[in-house]
Design an enzyme around this catalytic site. Structure first.
Site, PDB file in Angstrom:
ATOM      1  N   GLU A  53      -5.287  -5.206  10.646  1.00 57.56           N
ATOM      2  CA  GLU A  53      -4.270  -4.192  10.880  1.00 57.56           C
ATOM      3  C   GLU A  53      -4.565  -3.473  12.189  1.00 57.56           C
ATOM      4  O   GLU A  53      -5.392  -2.538  12.214  1.00 57.56           O
ATOM      5  CB  GLU A  53      -4.265  -3.171   9.737  1.00 57.56           C
ATOM      6  CG  GLU A  53      -3.953  -3.783   8.395  1.00 57.56           C
ATOM      7  CD  GLU A  53      -3.431  -2.733   7.413  1.00 57.56           C
ATOM      8  OE1 GLU A  53      -2.301  -2.895   6.938  1.00 57.56           O
ATOM      9  OE2 GLU A  53      -4.150  -1.745   7.147  1.00 57.56           O
TER      10      GLU A  53
ATOM     11  N   HIS B   9      -9.579   0.769   5.123  1.00 56.32           N
ATOM     12  CA  HIS B   9      -8.280   0.959   5.773  1.00 56.32           C
ATOM     13  C   HIS B   9      -8.459   1.847   6.999  1.00 56.32           C
ATOM     14  O   HIS B   9      -9.304   2.746   6.999  1.00 56.32           O
ATOM     15  CB  HIS B   9      -7.287   1.600   4.796  1.00 56.32           C
ATOM     16  CG  HIS B   9      -5.895   1.618   5.341  1.00 56.32           C
ATOM     17  ND1 HIS B   9      -5.470   2.588   6.216  1.00 56.32           N
ATOM     18  CD2 HIS B   9      -4.849   0.769   5.177  1.00 56.32           C
ATOM     19  CE1 HIS B   9      -4.215   2.331   6.553  1.00 56.32           C
ATOM     20  NE2 HIS B   9      -3.814   1.229   5.931  1.00 56.32           N
TER      21      HIS B   9
ATOM     22  N   GLY C 110       2.433   2.083  10.914  1.00 56.07           N
ATOM     23  CA  GLY C 110       3.368   3.192  10.746  1.00 56.07           C
ATOM     24  C   GLY C 110       4.059   3.596  12.034  1.00 56.07           C
ATOM     25  O   GLY C 110       4.677   4.654  12.119  1.00 56.07           O
TER      26      GLY C 110
ATOM     27  N   ASN D  66       0.875  -1.173   0.000  1.00 55.81           N
ATOM     28  CA  ASN D  66       0.000   0.000   0.000  1.00 55.81           C
ATOM     29  C   ASN D  66       0.913   1.224   0.000  1.00 55.81           C
ATOM     30  O   ASN D  66       1.550   1.519   0.997  1.00 55.81           O
ATOM     31  CB  ASN D  66      -0.878  -0.062   1.260  1.00 55.81           C
ATOM     32  CG  ASN D  66      -1.688   1.202   1.470  1.00 55.81           C
ATOM     33  OD1 ASN D  66      -1.740   2.082   0.601  1.00 55.81           O
ATOM     34  ND2 ASN D  66      -2.325   1.300   2.631  1.00 55.81           N
TER      35      ASN D  66
ATOM     36  N   GLU E 120      -6.929   4.267   8.091  1.00 56.09           N
ATOM     37  CA  GLU E 120      -6.813   5.711   7.834  1.00 56.09           C
ATOM     38  C   GLU E 120      -8.116   6.250   7.228  1.00 56.09           C
ATOM     39  O   GLU E 120      -8.486   7.408   7.459  1.00 56.09           O
ATOM     40  CB  GLU E 120      -5.591   5.980   6.941  1.00 56.09           C
ATOM     41  CG  GLU E 120      -4.310   5.818   7.752  1.00 56.09           C
ATOM     42  CD  GLU E 120      -3.108   5.291   6.990  1.00 56.09           C
ATOM     43  OE1 GLU E 120      -3.069   5.403   5.757  1.00 56.09           O
ATOM     44  OE2 GLU E 120      -2.204   4.742   7.658  1.00 56.09           O
TER      45      GLU E 120
ATOM     46  N   LYS F 159       0.131   4.274  -0.163  1.00 56.83           N
ATOM     47  CA  LYS F 159      -0.500   5.442   0.489  1.00 56.83           C
ATOM     48  C   LYS F 159      -0.317   6.700  -0.369  1.00 56.83           C
ATOM     49  O   LYS F 159      -0.320   6.615  -1.593  1.00 56.83           O
ATOM     50  CB  LYS F 159       0.022   5.596   1.914  1.00 56.83           C
ATOM     51  CG  LYS F 159      -0.174   4.300   2.722  1.00 56.83           C
ATOM     52  CD  LYS F 159      -0.037   4.472   4.196  1.00 56.83           C
ATOM     53  CE  LYS F 159      -0.277   3.134   4.887  1.00 56.83           C
ATOM     54  NZ  LYS F 159      -0.209   3.207   6.322  1.00 56.83           N
TER      55      LYS F 159
ATOM     56  N   SER G 208       3.483  -2.308  10.434  1.00 57.66           N
ATOM     57  CA  SER G 208       4.934  -2.352  10.598  1.00 57.66           C
ATOM     58  C   SER G 208       5.545  -3.705  10.228  1.00 57.66           C
ATOM     59  O   SER G 208       6.464  -4.194  10.902  1.00 57.66           O
ATOM     60  CB  SER G 208       5.324  -1.945  12.026  1.00 57.66           C
ATOM     61  OG  SER G 208       4.878  -0.611  12.284  1.00 57.66           O
TER      62      SER G 208
HETATM   63  P1  PGA Z   1       2.831   0.133   7.787  1.00 59.89           P
HETATM   64  O1  PGA Z   1       1.360   0.330   7.130  1.00 59.89           O
HETATM   65  O2  PGA Z   1       3.417  -1.101   7.181  1.00 59.89           O
HETATM   66  O3  PGA Z   1       3.579   1.388   7.433  1.00 59.89           O
HETATM   67  O4  PGA Z   1       2.620  -0.008   9.258  1.00 59.89           O
HETATM   68  C1  PGA Z   1       0.506  -0.759   6.912  1.00 59.89           C
HETATM   69  C2  PGA Z   1      -0.799  -0.294   6.321  1.00 59.89           C
HETATM   70  O5  PGA Z   1      -1.314   0.752   6.741  1.00 59.89           O
HETATM   71  O6  PGA Z   1      -1.366  -0.941   5.399  1.00 59.89           O
END
Ligand code: PGA
Length: 249
Positions: free
Chosen positions: A166, A94, A172, A9, A96, A11, A212
């Site tokens: 997740e 997601h 992140g 992803n 976010e 982003k 992560s």
């Molecule tokens: P990350 O993000 O690997 O940076 O933690 C994962 C995601 O949001 O899909």
């Protein structure tokens, strides 16, 4: 037997030139990869990346889409427009989107149904906030998001669904759920699928872990019985960090 599915992803990162460079590196880095792969660039990059991954073992994904097919929805992107660009998969719900843009279970469910109706694969993301985990509610939150996200979806459409667990506190942040903690939620979610659709469907459904994921923890996470792949954010932005995750094992 479930196949591992590793998704990147991207982003809100990269220009067209940067996206083309990364896509090219991934195509060559993963051409002998054994698992199923996906990249999900921003909408503005899809047209650039599409011809580069077409005909390879890397699927093209979008990070979101509108809940309506078309119409007066300023700033939104329609399933028809995504299909026109060659998009095969869409990431929905997601964290976010849920937390920064206030998407709720009902809206996400509408998007999942629309994606399936149009033959797109949907990656339905679920996951609890830190305070929900600390209050012992992680399983209940994931169960609710799974049940509501899949409401009205018949077993015959389930092959178009991938789930991604997740935990919001792990995205992140550099904090990863332990393989054991992640596997416990994955097992719980698989059980929800068994209750809704029967054990055979539950045994088949792919459940990715995200939060992560890095080259040094990917193999341990994916060695767990119920973890069938990864949804990778930060480490998906460079071939040198994504390829080793994607080629784990
Ligand atoms: P990350 O993000 O690997 O940076 O933690 C994962 C995601 O949001 O899909």
């Amino acid at each position: 037997m479930r196949n591992y599915y590793i998704a990147g992803n991207w982003k809100m990162h990269k220009t067209r030139a940067e996206a083309a460079a990364l896509a090219g590196e991934l195509v060559s880095g993963l051409k002998d990869g054994k698992h199923k792969y996906l990249v999900a660039p921003s909408f503005t990059l899809l047209e650039t990346v599409a011809p580069l991954v077409k005909g390879t073992n890397i699927r093209l994904g979008a990070q979101n889409m509108a809940a309506e097919e078309q119409g007066a929805h300023t700033g939104e992107t329609s399933v028809l427009q995504l299909k026109d660009l060659g998009v095969q998969t869409v990431i929905l719900g997601h964290s976010e989107r849920r937390h920064l843009y206030k998407e709720d279970d009902a809206l996400i469910n509408k998007k999942v149904k629309l994606a399936l109706q149009h033959g797109l694969e949907a990656i339905l993301c679920i996951g609890e906030l830190l305070e929900e985990r600390e209050a012992g509610k992680a399983e209940a939150v994931c169960e609710r998001q799974t049940v509501k996200g899949l409401e009205g979806i018949p077993a015959s459409s389930l092959s178009g669904i991938v789930l991604a667990y997740e935990p919001v506190w792990a995205i992140g942040t550099g904090k990863t759920a332990t393989p054991e903690d992640a596997d416990a939620i994955h097992a719980c979610v698989r059980n929800v699928i068994a209750k809704l659709y029967g054990q055979a469907e539950a045994d088949k459904i792919i459940i990715q872990y995200g939060g992560s994921v890095k080259a040094d923890n990917a193999a341990r996470l994916m060695s767990k019985e119920n973890i069938d792949g990864a949804l990778v954010g930060g480490a998906a932005l460079k071939a040198e960090s994504f390829v080793p995750i994607a080629k784990f094992g």
